[in-house]
Design a protein around this motif. Structure first.
Motif, PDB file in Angstrom:
ATOM      1  N   UNK A  88      23.697  62.608  62.246  1.00  0.00           N
ATOM      2  CA  UNK A  88      24.531  62.529  63.567  1.00  0.00           C
ATOM      3  C   UNK A  88      24.653  63.885  64.374  1.00  0.00           C
ATOM      4  N   UNK A  89      23.894  64.901  63.848  1.00  0.00           N
ATOM      5  CA  UNK A  89      23.902  66.321  64.695  1.00  0.00           C
ATOM      6  C   UNK A  89      22.893  66.320  65.780  1.00  0.00           C
ATOM      7  N   UNK A  90      23.063  66.975  66.933  1.00  0.00           N
ATOM      8  CA  UNK A  90      21.977  67.400  67.747  1.00  0.00           C
ATOM      9  C   UNK A  90      21.193  68.719  67.272  1.00  0.00           C
ATOM     10  N   UNK A  91      19.728  68.529  67.504  1.00  0.00           N
ATOM     11  CA  UNK A  91      19.123  69.639  66.909  1.00  0.00           C
ATOM     12  C   UNK A  91      18.557  70.538  68.208  1.00  0.00           C
ATOM     13  N   UNK A  92      18.907  71.746  68.228  1.00  0.00           N
ATOM     14  CA  UNK A  92      18.422  72.584  69.289  1.00  0.00           C
ATOM     15  C   UNK A  92      17.549  73.527  68.732  1.00  0.00           C
ATOM     16  N   UNK A  93      16.144  73.545  69.009  1.00  0.00           N
ATOM     17  CA  UNK A  93      15.074  74.293  68.466  1.00  0.00           C
ATOM     18  C   UNK A  93      14.996  75.382  69.259  1.00  0.00           C
TER      19      UNK A  93
END
Length: 215
Positions: free
Chosen positions: A73-78
């Motif tokens: 459920x987390x947002x991934x920011x690469x």
């Protein structure tokens, strides 16, 4: 309050990003990981809203971690040092919401986290250019595979400089049949005319320099 997990295998970068984000009144850093495996463990325990992930890490790379944390459920920011990183497309397919370069300013880093936390996508300009180029290449490759063997053959002959009548003679078909094949392959590949067809044939490796018939 936005809960953020930071993961990077470079200690200086990890400490720097953690300090910048922890100083924000609306952001709480709930974990800092030096490798991908640790990042996943922390994500499962802390349930961050956003995971700031280095694309290249030991144990598990950023793409693998992105799949895992988005599943939680987390947002991934690469984030990476490479503006032409070959993993850009794969990271976005893995569910990443954004892609930034490590030379980003502190204020922009915090703002990027906020943007992603809101559910919006975010890409650095350099990454956008890379993504467009990669998407275009993949779309062309996919379109090329949709051509029938005969259409591929006609495209090769177009790229060699043959006219419709010459192609008809080469394939022992009518000129009308050749025109039909040409119209269909242009439509399938999204090309405007024969010139674009020639360029496409060379760009995709369907023909190579030296294959063209001498004038």
């Amino acid at each position: 309050m936005i809960k953020v997990l930071v993961a990077d295998d470079q200690p200086v970068v990890l400490r720097g990003f953690t300090a910048v984000l922890a100083a924000q009144p609306d952001i709480a850093v709930v974990g800092a990981a030096a490798d991908g495996g640790e990042a996943v463990r922390l994500a499962r325990a802390e349930r961050p809203d956003v995971a700031l992930l280095d694309i290249r890490m030991p144990v598990m790379n950023g793409i693998e971690v992105a799949r895992a944390v988005t599943g939680l459920g987390a947002k991934a920011l690469m984030i990476t040092t490479f503006d032409l990183d070959e993993y850009v497309y794969e990271a976005l397919l893995a569910g990443a919401s954004g892609f930034l370069l490590k030379d980003i300013r502190a204020d922009d880093l915090a703002d990027s986290v906020r943007v992603v936390a809101r559910g919006d996508a975010l890409l650095a300009p350099q990454v956008t250019r890379r993504l467009i180029a990669e998407f275009t290449a993949r779309r062309r490759a996919a379109a090329a595979t949709s051509l029938t063997p005969r259409e591929s053959e006609v495209l090769q002959l177009i790229a060699r400089g043959l006219s419709n009548s010459e192609i008809a003679a080469e394939l022992v078909v009518t000129e009308h049949t050749v025109k039909t094949h040409v119209a269909r392959l242009l439509a399938k590949l999204g090309l405007r005319d024969r010139t674009q067809a020639v360029i496409h044939a060379y760009e995709t490796g369907l023909v190579r320099a030296g294959d063209r018939d001498p004038g």
